[in-house]
Design a protein around this motif. Sequence first.
Motif, PDB file in Angstrom:
ATOM      1  N   UNK A 100     -11.400  19.489   0.116  1.00  0.00           N
ATOM      2  CA  UNK A 100     -11.305  20.075  -1.282  1.00  0.00           C
ATOM      3  C   UNK A 100      -9.690  20.036  -1.336  1.00  0.00           C
ATOM      4  N   UNK A 101      -8.812  20.070  -0.715  1.00  0.00           N
ATOM      5  CA  UNK A 101      -7.459  19.753  -0.835  1.00  0.00           C
ATOM      6  C   UNK A 101      -7.154  18.328  -1.060  1.00  0.00           C
ATOM      7  N   UNK A 102      -8.056  17.557  -0.417  1.00  0.00           N
ATOM      8  CA  UNK A 102      -7.821  16.080  -0.599  1.00  0.00           C
ATOM      9  C   UNK A 102      -8.540  15.704  -2.004  1.00  0.00           C
ATOM     10  N   UNK A 103      -9.306  16.271  -2.418  1.00  0.00           N
ATOM     11  CA  UNK A 103      -9.939  16.030  -3.763  1.00  0.00           C
ATOM     12  C   UNK A 103      -9.039  16.630  -5.027  1.00  0.00           C
ATOM     13  N   UNK A 125      -9.874   9.937   3.233  1.00  0.00           N
ATOM     14  CA  UNK A 125     -10.922  10.780   4.137  1.00  0.00           C
ATOM     15  C   UNK A 125     -10.191  11.576   5.047  1.00  0.00           C
ATOM     16  N   UNK A 126     -10.767  12.437   5.722  1.00  0.00           N
ATOM     17  CA  UNK A 126     -10.179  13.484   6.671  1.00  0.00           C
ATOM     18  C   UNK A 126      -9.735  12.745   8.014  1.00  0.00           C
ATOM     19  N   UNK A 165      -7.141  22.651  16.203  1.00  0.00           N
ATOM     20  CA  UNK A 165      -6.205  23.652  15.593  1.00  0.00           C
ATOM     21  C   UNK A 165      -5.664  22.999  14.170  1.00  0.00           C
ATOM     22  N   UNK A 166      -5.504  21.846  14.151  1.00  0.00           N
ATOM     23  CA  UNK A 166      -5.124  21.025  12.811  1.00  0.00           C
ATOM     24  C   UNK A 166      -6.123  20.311  12.446  1.00  0.00           C
ATOM     25  N   UNK A 167      -5.976  20.134  11.082  1.00  0.00           N
ATOM     26  CA  UNK A 167      -6.805  19.049  10.373  1.00  0.00           C
ATOM     27  C   UNK A 167      -6.039  18.347   9.427  1.00  0.00           C
ATOM     28  N   UNK A 168      -6.543  17.279   8.702  1.00  0.00           N
ATOM     29  CA  UNK A 168      -5.749  16.658   7.916  1.00  0.00           C
ATOM     30  C   UNK A 168      -6.532  15.476   7.095  1.00  0.00           C
ATOM     31  N   UNK A 169      -5.667  15.238   5.974  1.00  0.00           N
ATOM     32  CA  UNK A 169      -6.547  14.271   4.921  1.00  0.00           C
ATOM     33  C   UNK A 169      -5.358  13.062   5.010  1.00  0.00           C
ATOM     34  N   UNK A 170      -6.079  11.755   4.686  1.00  0.00           N
ATOM     35  CA  UNK A 170      -5.263  10.654   4.239  1.00  0.00           C
ATOM     36  C   UNK A 170      -5.955   9.867   3.229  1.00  0.00           C
ATOM     37  N   UNK A 188       0.916  -1.096   0.035  1.00  0.00           N
ATOM     38  CA  UNK A 188      -0.055   0.151   0.048  1.00  0.00           C
ATOM     39  C   UNK A 188       0.896   1.156  -0.014  1.00  0.00           C
ATOM     40  N   UNK A 189       0.248   2.384  -0.540  1.00  0.00           N
ATOM     41  CA  UNK A 189       1.020   3.422  -0.084  1.00  0.00           C
ATOM     42  C   UNK A 189      -0.140   4.560   0.563  1.00  0.00           C
ATOM     43  N   UNK A 190       0.324   4.949   1.617  1.00  0.00           N
ATOM     44  CA  UNK A 190      -0.267   5.900   2.522  1.00  0.00           C
ATOM     45  C   UNK A 190       0.017   7.235   2.174  1.00  0.00           C
ATOM     46  N   UNK A 191      -0.863   7.946   2.259  1.00  0.00           N
ATOM     47  CA  UNK A 191      -0.676   9.572   2.325  1.00  0.00           C
ATOM     48  C   UNK A 191      -1.194  10.323   3.574  1.00  0.00           C
TER      49      UNK A 191
END
Length: 342
Positions: A222-225, A285-286, A301-306, A209-212
Amino acid sequence: MEKIIDLEEAKKVINECHDLNELNNLRVTYLGKKSALSLAMAQMGKLKPEERAVYGKSVNDLKNELNNAINAQKAQLELAKLNETLQKETIDISLPGQSFEVGSKGIVAQVIDEICEICIGLGFSIAEGPEVESDHFNFEMMNIPKGHPARDMQDTFYIDETTLLRSHTSPVQAHVMLAAQGKGPIKVICPGKVYRRDEDTTHSHEFHQIEALVVDKGITMADLKGILLTIARKMFGEKREIRLRSSFFPFTEPSVEVDVSCFQCEGKGCNLCKGTGWIELLGAGMVHPNVLKGAGFDPNVYTGYAFGIGVERVAMLRYGIEDMRYLFANNVNIMKQFKKER
Ligand code: FA5
């Protein structure tokens, strides 16, 4: 004064000698400790002083002559030997060379390289984590507590009660976040091998797998998309579109399955996309607030996508391979078909 040695005869013998070992024997014969010359030298003490100088000079001259003759012959023999060797070792550069077949990377490695290159071009760096993982990182840190029904989704190879072969690359997210000590930004991809109790034509017990993972202030869907569309187009062609379908992963909220428009039929419907025009590509997902919090990041404070890509699945789509087991069969004939020229 009696003649010690017949110089002319000795020179003749030396000049007719064509063997270096024999020549060395001649040196011993003519100049060695037991030679007539050495014996004559030893006799010098018995001579009258007025005779000694003359006798000494003649013995020395004789010695020099013999030495020179032997050295000259030696040089000649050595040169002849060298020439003979060079002659024997001559290389015929007009002969055709022996060709060696050059190997190449396997299909899975090629796909990993390609995805990594695309992502590095988009500003990601590469992170790695252990294949032998703790239950804690593989599940708990990913918001999958003991007894959670999601653990059934990934039938896992346990080594003991708390250690396992990781069933996805998502635990690397937790390692990377912990190492960052609650401070963004993070932008990594984590390629690696994962293990599950699966085995059929589209599932293997060992796959890649390759995880991001991207974590920063103000990261949105929107960044994820945007990043997924860019990657899909770089991998499958500029005309591709993506679609996000609602899904579930315990470690992301919201979660999506990402499909890419079929590159074989341009979305019209074919055997590859099973008539739908879309091909399932990856899960994303986020990052769930519990995962952020558990790994030391403040979710206020922080959000993220993977997202997580199955490498073998991409390779099979890419090259129209029907059975995943071909990828691991080590069959040279199959591998040759996918040989990438350097
Ligand atoms: C996961 O493993 C999630 N960790 C992915 C993820 C990461 C989602 C980050 C959200 C955010 P899933 O179980 O669906 O998800 O596996 C991901 C991909 O791995 C699948 O789409 C499939 O391509 C591949 N895969 C799963 N099981 C196997 C298998 N046994 N053999 C080969 N590939 C597999």
